[in-house]
Write an enzyme that holds these catalytic residues in place. Structure first.
Site, PDB file in Angstrom:
ATOM      1  N   ASP A  57      48.392  49.532  39.397  1.00  0.00           N
ATOM      2  CA  ASP A  57      47.453  48.500  39.862  1.00  0.00           C
ATOM      3  C   ASP A  57      47.790  47.969  41.247  1.00  0.00           C
ATOM      4  O   ASP A  57      47.175  47.018  41.725  1.00  0.00           O
ATOM      5  CB  ASP A  57      47.424  47.328  38.875  1.00  0.00           C
ATOM      6  CG  ASP A  57      46.301  47.491  37.852  1.00  0.00           C
ATOM      7  OD1 ASP A  57      45.468  48.393  38.031  1.00  0.00           O
ATOM      8  OD2 ASP A  57      46.274  46.719  36.883  1.00  0.00           O
ATOM      9  N   ARG A  82      52.817  44.837  35.966  1.00  0.00           N
ATOM     10  CA  ARG A  82      52.595  44.625  37.400  1.00  0.00           C
ATOM     11  C   ARG A  82      53.738  43.853  38.077  1.00  0.00           C
ATOM     12  O   ARG A  82      53.704  43.659  39.303  1.00  0.00           O
ATOM     13  CB  ARG A  82      51.255  43.880  37.622  1.00  0.00           C
ATOM     14  CG  ARG A  82      50.040  44.665  37.149  1.00  0.00           C
ATOM     15  CD  ARG A  82      48.742  44.096  37.706  1.00  0.00           C
ATOM     16  NE  ARG A  82      48.638  44.277  39.140  1.00  0.00           N
ATOM     17  CZ  ARG A  82      47.659  43.782  39.898  1.00  0.00           C
ATOM     18  NH1 ARG A  82      46.705  43.059  39.352  1.00  0.00           N
ATOM     19  NH2 ARG A  82      47.633  43.987  41.205  1.00  0.00           N
ATOM     20  N   ARG A 133      45.224  34.019  34.116  1.00  0.00           N
ATOM     21  CA  ARG A 133      46.415  34.647  34.686  1.00  0.00           C
ATOM     22  C   ARG A 133      47.381  33.597  35.275  1.00  0.00           C
ATOM     23  O   ARG A 133      48.498  33.462  34.826  1.00  0.00           O
ATOM     24  CB  ARG A 133      46.028  35.652  35.784  1.00  0.00           C
ATOM     25  CG  ARG A 133      45.144  36.792  35.305  1.00  0.00           C
ATOM     26  CD  ARG A 133      45.894  37.744  34.397  1.00  0.00           C
ATOM     27  NE  ARG A 133      45.074  38.865  33.997  1.00  0.00           N
ATOM     28  CZ  ARG A 133      45.003  40.031  34.624  1.00  0.00           C
ATOM     29  NH1 ARG A 133      45.694  40.237  35.710  1.00  0.00           N
ATOM     30  NH2 ARG A 133      44.238  40.996  34.155  1.00  0.00           N
ATOM     31  N   HIS A 162      40.021  36.271  37.220  1.00  0.00           N
ATOM     32  CA  HIS A 162      40.678  35.819  38.451  1.00  0.00           C
ATOM     33  C   HIS A 162      39.644  35.018  39.245  1.00  0.00           C
ATOM     34  O   HIS A 162      38.452  35.364  39.235  1.00  0.00           O
ATOM     35  CB  HIS A 162      41.072  37.013  39.347  1.00  0.00           C
ATOM     36  CG  HIS A 162      42.402  37.624  39.057  1.00  0.00           C
ATOM     37  ND1 HIS A 162      42.623  38.987  39.155  1.00  0.00           N
ATOM     38  CD2 HIS A 162      43.601  37.078  38.718  1.00  0.00           C
ATOM     39  CE1 HIS A 162      43.891  39.251  38.873  1.00  0.00           C
ATOM     40  NE2 HIS A 162      44.506  38.113  38.607  1.00  0.00           N
ATOM     41  N   CYS A 256      39.883  42.417  45.890  1.00  0.00           N
ATOM     42  CA  CYS A 256      41.119  42.751  45.162  1.00  0.00           C
ATOM     43  C   CYS A 256      42.010  43.683  45.968  1.00  0.00           C
ATOM     44  O   CYS A 256      43.221  43.702  45.784  1.00  0.00           O
ATOM     45  CB  CYS A 256      40.798  43.424  43.841  1.00  0.00           C
ATOM     46  SG  CYS A 256      39.925  42.396  42.671  1.00  0.00           S
TER      47      CYS A 256
END
Ligand code: ARG
Length: 263
Positions: A57, A82, A133, A162, A256
């Site tokens: 990612d 991640r 998150r 997000h 992103c």
């Protein structure tokens, strides 16, 4: 009129998270390269981050840190898959000590995934998301590190996990957002702080239309969001469209893929 910006992006795509949806890796890399070149061609500086082994990612470079006025608040990812990405981002800033003051976080936060800065709104506001998150405690920590007021916004719809899937800075003093992604109180705060905000539709939001990057004139967004692109053009912006179908399968789009560097 539109000063060039600085961005950091990862330089390749090595694997993908959702194995149920096959990704055409070659096409993904091509799409990513078009985005990188398209942003640079309009005069912005794009720095490349070396991809890390086993970090599928990492192409979503927005999540690795958040900078304002030369200060950088590092990320601490929610999920272990991640976690190591934060190290690469940290190294990027620590390698440039004359430009950046890097501060390591103690609270879970996913960088620009959940933080954005609107420099000319109310003297400079950080907008911050929580609920999926990033932890609210990280908002307080970011405020201490960055010395700017942080407005905490509660995300309530798991499709918009997000902040950068539901809200974006369009200019130095205005934003675009999708109200139903936020709690009632957070919507009220956004209305109070940004009475002239552009309000997005569910279609815009579901097409990752709010996962955009704007330099105040050019608005980089994905090709799917034609209705939003038309609206933005009618408001005087120049939509610059990128086909990021393969990146969408990994859960992200234009925004992103890049972290803005605010020196
Ligand atoms: N698969 C990634 C994740 O779940 C997507 C990250 C998208 N990045 C973003 N800035 N919204 O973490």
């Amino acid at each position: 009129m539109c000063p060039p910006k600085n961005f950091v992006v990862e330089y390749a795509i090595n694997a993908w998270m959702d194995t149920a949806v096959p990704v055409d890796t070659e096409l993904a890399v091509k799409q990513w390269a078009q985005l990188r070149d398209g942003v640079a061609d309009l005069g912005h500086t794009v720095h490349l981050l070396t991809p890390g082994d086993g970090l599928p990612d990492m192409v979503f470079a927005a999540n690795g840190a958040f900078s304002v006025d030369g200060a950088v608040y590092g990320a601490q990812f929610k999920y272990p898959q991640r976690a190591a990405e934060a190290d690469s981002h940290r190294e990027f800033y620590l390698d440039r000590p004359d430009e950046w003051r890097f501060v390591a976080p103690t609270e879970t936060n996913e960088g620009e995934g959940d933080f954005t800065f609107v420099p000319d709104a109310h003297g400079g506001l950080i907008l911050a998301g929580y609920g999926f998150r990033t932890e609210p405690a990280a908002h307080a920590e970011a405020q201490e590190v960055l010395g700017r007021p942080v407005i905490s916004l509660k995300l309530v719809d798991p499709r918009f996990y997000h902040l950068d899937t539901a809200l974006a800075a369009l200019t130095d003093d205005n934003i675009i957002y999708y109200p139903p992604a936020f709690s009632e109180s957070s919507r009220a705060m956004l209305r109070q702080l940004f009475p002239d905000a552009v309000i997005a539709t569910e279609t815009d939001a579901l097409g990752f239309g709010l996962n955009l990057v704007s330099d105040g004139l050019n608005v980089f967004l994905n090709t799917e969001c034609t209705a939003l692109a038309d609206r933005l053009a009618a408001e005087g912006f120049r939509p610059v469209l990128f086909d990021l179908s393969e990146l969408k399968k990994g859960g992200g789009s234009v925004k992103c893929c890049m972290a803005e560097l605010r020196a």
